[in-house]
Design an enzyme around this catalytic site. Structure first.
Site, mmCIF file in Angstrom:
data_model
loop_
_atom_site.group_PDB
_atom_site.id
_atom_site.type_symbol
_atom_site.label_atom_id
_atom_site.label_comp_id
_atom_site.label_asym_id
_atom_site.label_seq_id
_atom_site.Cartn_x
_atom_site.Cartn_y
_atom_site.Cartn_z
ATOM 1 N N ARG A 60 35.836 38.824 33.593
ATOM 2 C CA ARG A 60 36.378 40.068 34.129
ATOM 3 C C ARG A 60 37.288 39.734 35.296
ATOM 4 O O ARG A 60 36.992 38.852 36.111
ATOM 5 C CB ARG A 60 35.247 41.008 34.572
ATOM 6 C CG ARG A 60 34.507 41.668 33.416
ATOM 7 C CD ARG A 60 35.402 42.672 32.713
ATOM 8 N NE ARG A 60 34.774 43.309 31.557
ATOM 9 C CZ ARG A 60 34.931 42.922 30.301
ATOM 10 N NH1 ARG A 60 35.695 41.860 30.042
ATOM 11 N NH2 ARG A 60 34.351 43.567 29.314
ATOM 12 N N GLU A 67 44.356 44.985 36.010
ATOM 13 C CA GLU A 67 45.093 44.856 34.753
ATOM 14 C C GLU A 67 45.319 46.164 34.015
ATOM 15 O O GLU A 67 46.190 46.251 33.153
ATOM 16 C CB GLU A 67 44.360 43.893 33.809
ATOM 17 C CG GLU A 67 43.058 44.449 33.253
ATOM 18 C CD GLU A 67 42.384 43.478 32.286
ATOM 19 O OE1 GLU A 67 42.085 43.903 31.165
ATOM 20 O OE2 GLU A 67 42.160 42.314 32.653
ATOM 21 N N HIS A 122 44.592 39.476 28.194
ATOM 22 C CA HIS A 122 43.282 39.908 27.693
ATOM 23 C C HIS A 122 43.235 39.801 26.160
ATOM 24 O O HIS A 122 42.924 40.762 25.456
ATOM 25 C CB HIS A 122 42.968 41.340 28.140
ATOM 26 C CG HIS A 122 41.493 41.597 28.271
ATOM 27 N ND1 HIS A 122 40.939 42.263 29.335
ATOM 28 C CD2 HIS A 122 40.454 41.289 27.452
ATOM 29 C CE1 HIS A 122 39.638 42.355 29.181
ATOM 30 N NE2 HIS A 122 39.306 41.755 28.029
#
Length: 330
Positions: A235, A264, A296
Site C-alpha cells: 500500500r 495515487e 498499481h
C-alpha cells in the site's frame, strides 16, 4: 441480486463477465469511482463491488444504507478505504479477496527489483535510440545479499520464496511471525529496527493500518544502508513519500521501486500524459533515475483476475444464500 461495479476497466469486465456465466448475477459496470459524489448511482442495487481507490467512508456508507445496499464486495485484499465500524453499524456486510495470486504480486516485485538494480529502463531507452553505451549502468549481484520481508502474509512469504530462489538471505518482521515458514525457509525474524538496518532490499507486504502507516519514514530510512533499495507492492501510505524524496536527494538510500503511491487515487488507472501533475511529490519522485513507479499493476495477470472474479462472486453468492462469509471483514 443487482450488483453495481465501480472503477471498472476492460480487464475487470472481461474477467467478471466470464466468471458470472456460472453465477448469473445482474451486473452493471461503472467506470467512475464510488465516492460521495457518485454514491447516488447505487440506488436500486443490492450490492456494490469496489476496488482500492473507491471510497466507502461514513458519508458514503450512510448513503449506501439509505439506498438499500446490503453488502460491500471488495475485489481486492486491502480494506483501508472502508469505514468498517460504520458499515457494521449500518448492517452492511463487507467481504474481500484475501489472496488472489500472491505469485502475480511477488513476480512483479521481483521485476521491479531487477529493473531497478540493473538499470533496465535506462538501458532500454538508450538502445531504442541506437545508443549502446553502457556507461553508468553498472548494477550489482543480488545473490548473497539480505532481503528484508516486512509483513509475512501469503504475498510476503511468496516474495521471500522468490528472493530466496535467486540466492538472497532472508530476514523478516511481522508482529505475528509464521514460525513454521521461518523454520522451513531458514528465515530469521528480527525487530523493526534490525530489518531497516540489515536489509539490502526491503520489500513491503503489510496491510495499511494506523500502526503501519508511514512505517517507512525519515527515522527508519536513516537506519538503512546507503545502497539499500525499497520495493513496495503493498500500500502506498506504508511509505512517507516526502521523507522518501528527502532520503533519495541526500543519498540516504540507494533507490526505490513502487507499484503504489500514497496519493495515487487521483492519478492511477487514468491517462495523465497530456496534463500537468499537481502532486509535487509524485512529480519529484518521477525525476529520480533510481526510482521506478508502475501504476498499481502487480495484480494484473489473467490468473489473478480470474481468481479475483471467482472469489468476489462466490462471496456474493454466499451472502445471498445466508451462508457464513469466510472472507468477511469486520
Amino acid at each position: 441480486m443487482k450488483i453495481a461495479f465501480y472503477d471498472t476497466h476492460s480487464y475487470d469486465k472481461d474477467a467478471f463477465t466470464k466468471s458470472n456465466q456460472e453465477f448469473n448475477f445482474k451486473i452493471t459496470f461503472f467506470d467512475f469511482k464510488l465516492n460521495e459524489n457518485t454514491v447516488a448511482t447505487s440506488r436500486g442495487y443490492d450490492i456494490v463491488c469496489i476496488f482500492v481507490n473507491d471510497v466507502a467512508d461514513k458519508e458514503v456508507i450512510d448513503h449506501l444504507k439509505e439506498n438499500g445496499v446490503k453488502m460491500i464486495a471488495l475485489r481486492c485484499a486491502g480494506f483501508n478505504n472502508v469505514d468498517l465500524a460504520e458499515a457494521k453499524a449500518a448492517g452492511i456486510k463487507v467481504a474481500r479477496v484475501p489472496a488472489y495470486s500472491p505469485h502475480a504480486v511477488a513476480e512483479h516485485g521481483l521485476s521491479l527489483l531487477l529493473a531497478l538494480t540493473r538499470h533496465i529502463p535506462q538501458a532500454y531507452l538508450r538502445t531504442k535510440t541506437q545508443n549502446f553505451n553502457i556507461e553508468g549502468l553498472t548494477g550489482r549481484d543480488l545473490y548473497g545479499l539480505t532481503a528484508g520481508i516486512l509483513g509475512t502474509g501469503k504475498i510476503g512469504r511468496t516474495m521471500g520464496d522468490v528472493l530466496s530462489g535467486i540466492g538472497m538471505k532472508l530476514i523478516a518482521y511481522d508482529p505475528f511471525p509464521n514460525e513454521q515458514w521461518a523454520k522451513e525457509k531458514n528465515v530469521e525474524y528480527v525487530s523493526i529496527e534490525e530489518i531497516f538496518k540489515r536489509s539490502d532490499v526491503l520489500s513491503l507486504h503489510c496491510p495499511l493500518t494506523e500502526e503501519t502507516k508511514h512505517i517507512v519514514n525519515h527515522d527508519n530510512m536513516k537506519l538503512m544502508k546507503s545502497d539499500a533499495v525499497i520495493i513496495n507492492t503493498g500500500r502506498g501510505a506504508l511509505i512517507d513519500s516526502k521523507a522518501l524524496v528527502h532520503a533519495l536527494k541526500h543519498h540516504t538510500i540507494g533507490g526505490a521501486a513502487m507499484d503504489v503511491y500514497e496519493e495515487e487515487s487521483k492519478y492511477f488507472f487514468s491517462d495523465w500524459s497530456t496534463n500537468v501533475l499537481t502532486d509535487d511529490v509524485l512529480a519529484r519522485l518521477l525525476t529520480f533515475p533510481n526510482v521506478i513507479i508502475t501504476g498499481h499493476q502487480a495484480f494484473l495477470t489473467t490468473n489473478a483476475l480470474g481468481n479475483i472474479a471467482d472469489t468476489t462472486l462466490q462471496n456474493i453468492k454466499d451472502f445471498t444464500e445466508g451462508k457464513d462469509l469466510v472472507n468477511k471483514v469486520e
